[in-house]
Design a protein around this motif. Structure first.
Motif, mmCIF file in Angstrom:
data_model
loop_
_atom_site.group_PDB
_atom_site.id
_atom_site.type_symbol
_atom_site.label_atom_id
_atom_site.label_comp_id
_atom_site.label_asym_id
_atom_site.label_seq_id
_atom_site.Cartn_x
_atom_site.Cartn_y
_atom_site.Cartn_z
ATOM 1 N N LYS A 57 47.179 53.958 51.309
ATOM 2 C CA LYS A 57 46.516 55.186 50.869
ATOM 3 C C LYS A 57 45.001 55.090 50.927
ATOM 4 O O LYS A 57 44.313 56.078 50.728
ATOM 5 N N LYS A 58 44.505 53.881 51.165
ATOM 6 C CA LYS A 58 43.054 53.642 51.152
ATOM 7 C C LYS A 58 42.511 53.956 49.763
ATOM 8 O O LYS A 58 43.201 53.861 48.784
ATOM 9 N N GLY A 59 41.272 54.363 49.684
ATOM 10 C CA GLY A 59 40.689 54.661 48.386
ATOM 11 C C GLY A 59 40.434 53.403 47.580
ATOM 12 O O GLY A 59 40.535 52.285 48.074
ATOM 13 N N ALA A 60 40.111 53.599 46.336
ATOM 14 C CA ALA A 60 39.782 52.498 45.429
ATOM 15 C C ALA A 60 41.011 52.117 44.599
ATOM 16 O O ALA A 60 41.958 52.892 44.492
ATOM 17 N N PRO A 61 40.980 50.921 44.008
ATOM 18 C CA PRO A 61 42.067 50.552 43.099
ATOM 19 C C PRO A 61 42.165 51.553 41.949
ATOM 20 O O PRO A 61 41.173 52.174 41.557
ATOM 21 N N ARG A 62 43.363 51.697 41.417
ATOM 22 C CA ARG A 62 43.620 52.614 40.313
ATOM 23 C C ARG A 62 44.020 51.833 39.067
ATOM 24 O O ARG A 62 44.643 50.787 39.161
ATOM 25 N N VAL A 63 43.684 52.384 37.917
ATOM 26 C CA VAL A 63 44.131 51.829 36.642
ATOM 27 C C VAL A 63 45.547 52.360 36.416
ATOM 28 O O VAL A 63 45.750 53.565 36.323
ATOM 29 N N VAL A 64 46.525 51.446 36.369
ATOM 30 C CA VAL A 64 47.916 51.873 36.209
ATOM 31 C C VAL A 64 48.483 51.556 34.826
ATOM 32 O O VAL A 64 49.558 52.032 34.475
ATOM 33 N N ALA A 65 47.775 50.749 34.054
ATOM 34 C CA ALA A 65 48.182 50.468 32.673
ATOM 35 C C ALA A 65 46.952 49.992 31.914
ATOM 36 O O ALA A 65 46.087 49.328 32.470
ATOM 37 N N SER A 66 46.905 50.357 30.643
ATOM 38 C CA SER A 66 45.775 49.966 29.816
ATOM 39 C C SER A 66 46.189 50.043 28.360
ATOM 40 O O SER A 66 46.933 50.941 27.966
ATOM 41 N N GLY A 67 45.730 49.078 27.584
ATOM 42 C CA GLY A 67 46.048 49.136 26.167
ATOM 43 C C GLY A 67 45.478 47.959 25.408
ATOM 44 O O GLY A 67 44.891 47.049 25.989
ATOM 45 N N LYS A 68 45.675 47.997 24.093
ATOM 46 C CA LYS A 68 45.223 46.890 23.260
ATOM 47 C C LYS A 68 46.343 46.503 22.308
ATOM 48 O O LYS A 68 47.312 47.247 22.143
ATOM 49 N N GLY A 69 46.190 45.363 21.684
ATOM 50 C CA GLY A 69 47.196 44.899 20.742
ATOM 51 C C GLY A 69 48.527 44.645 21.412
ATOM 52 O O GLY A 69 48.613 43.960 22.433
ATOM 53 N N LEU A 86 34.774 43.123 31.880
ATOM 54 C CA LEU A 86 35.366 43.994 32.898
ATOM 55 C C LEU A 86 36.512 44.808 32.299
ATOM 56 O O LEU A 86 36.630 46.013 32.555
ATOM 57 N N VAL A 87 37.337 44.188 31.472
ATOM 58 C CA VAL A 87 38.434 44.911 30.814
ATOM 59 C C VAL A 87 37.880 46.034 29.941
ATOM 60 O O VAL A 87 38.427 47.137 29.913
ATOM 61 N N GLU A 88 36.801 45.757 29.241
ATOM 62 C CA GLU A 88 36.192 46.786 28.387
ATOM 63 C C GLU A 88 35.794 48.006 29.220
ATOM 64 O O GLU A 88 36.047 49.154 28.826
ATOM 65 N N LEU A 89 35.185 47.782 30.371
ATOM 66 C CA LEU A 89 34.780 48.892 31.242
ATOM 67 C C LEU A 89 35.992 49.600 31.841
ATOM 68 O O LEU A 89 36.058 50.831 31.859
ATOM 69 N N LEU A 90 36.956 48.824 32.321
ATOM 70 C CA LEU A 90 38.135 49.412 32.968
ATOM 71 C C LEU A 90 38.999 50.180 31.976
ATOM 72 O O LEU A 90 39.653 51.157 32.347
ATOM 73 N N SER A 91 38.986 49.768 30.722
ATOM 74 C CA SER A 91 39.830 50.427 29.724
ATOM 75 C C SER A 91 39.350 51.839 29.403
ATOM 76 O O SER A 91 40.089 52.619 28.801
ATOM 77 N N LYS A 92 38.166 52.183 29.822
ATOM 78 C CA LYS A 92 37.631 53.526 29.585
ATOM 79 C C LYS A 92 38.063 54.520 30.665
ATOM 80 O O LYS A 92 37.834 55.726 30.542
ATOM 81 N N ILE A 93 38.694 54.011 31.722
ATOM 82 C CA ILE A 93 39.125 54.862 32.834
ATOM 83 C C ILE A 93 40.513 55.425 32.524
ATOM 84 O O ILE A 93 41.391 54.711 32.056
ATOM 85 N N GLU A 94 40.706 56.705 32.809
ATOM 86 C CA GLU A 94 42.006 57.339 32.588
ATOM 87 C C GLU A 94 43.058 56.697 33.480
ATOM 88 O O GLU A 94 42.758 56.252 34.599
#
Length: 92
Positions: free
Chosen positions: A20-32, A55-63
């Motif tokens: 699909k090209k494009g940039a990597p996508r956030v497919v899961a995110s969470g804490k605890g 990096l996780v802190e920044l990526l976790s802000k992405i939908e």
């Protein structure tokens, strides 16, 4: 003396689809507990885990299911490059 409790662990999972090209996508995110489940699933499927709290802190802000923004391309590219080197992945 009270010892401060540790911050809950955070985790973010990325997916890159070469077709699909494009940039990597956030497919899961969470804490605890969610973060623990993300990490457990990654381990069960032999998916590389990179520990980088900043990096996780920044990526976790992405939908979820959104591409990473251009400002994070370099940092994420370095992670993917490292993964490809240690796994012997020669795809281009």
């Amino acid at each position: 003396m009270n010892t401060p409790s540790p911050k809950p662990q955070k985790a973010v999972a990325l997916k890159y689809d070469r077709e699909k090209k494009g940039a990597p996508r956030v497919v899961a995110s969470g804490k605890g507990e969610v973060a623990n489940n993300i990490i457990k699933l990654a381990q069960e499927h032999d998916i590389f885990i990179k520990k980088d709290a900043d990096l996780v802190e920044l990526l976790s802000k992405i939908e979820l299911n959104k591409e990473i923004p251009p400002m994070l391309y370099k940092a994420v590219a370095e992670v993917f490059s490292f993964v490809y080197k240690i796994t012997g992945d020669k795809r281009k």
